[in-house]
Design an enzyme around this catalytic site. Structure first.
Site, short mmCIF file in Angstrom:
data_model
loop_
_atom_site.label_atom_id
_atom_site.label_comp_id
_atom_site.label_asym_id
_atom_site.label_seq_id
_atom_site.Cartn_x
_atom_site.Cartn_y
_atom_site.Cartn_z
CG HIS A 182 57.72 38.87 75.22
ND1 HIS A 182 58.94 39.46 74.98
CD2 HIS A 182 57.42 39.12 76.51
CE1 HIS A 182 59.36 40.03 76.09
NE2 HIS A 182 58.46 39.84 77.03
CB ALA B 218 59.68 34.80 68.89
CB THR C 119 59.45 34.90 73.35
OG1 THR C 119 59.74 36.30 73.33
CG2 THR C 119 57.96 34.66 73.40
CG ASN C 120 65.88 36.47 75.74
OD1 ASN C 120 66.25 36.86 74.64
ND2 ASN C 120 66.73 36.29 76.74
#
Length: 95
Positions: free
Chosen positions: A31, A65, A76-77
């Site tokens: 991520h 992000a 990170t969603n």
């Protein structure tokens, strides 16, 4: 991260054991974040302002992000969704 059978006190007291534990326990993540840092205009590492507007490029925003100044410890969603919602609301409010 706690693992069954790990004596944390012993590992913390032994530099070689600690190094081995970290080497075997730490992994990279997929991520990616922080490549287009949000920050103040006088921050030499900042690429965008708090509304995602790219410094020096009129009409261009970044809303993902990459705005994060560092990679968060977790997924990170949700932080990315929060960034997008907050910036979108500001864009709609300001016309």
């Amino acid at each position: 991260m706690s693992q069954p059978g790990i004596d944390v006190a012993r590992i913390a007291a032994d530099d070689d054991a600690l190094a081995a534990f970290v080497e075997n326990s730490v992994a990279g993540m997929a991520h990616h974040a922080g490549t287009c840092r949000m920050g103040r205009h006088d921050d030499p590492d900042a690429v965008t302002d708090p509304q995602g507007r790219v410094y020096g490029v009129t009409g261009l925003r970044v809303v993902d992000a990459s705005l994060m100044p560092w990679v968060p410890r977790g997924n990170t969603n949700l932080p990315t969704l929060m960034l997008a919602e907050k910036i979108a609301a500001a864009m709609l409010a300001n016309g």
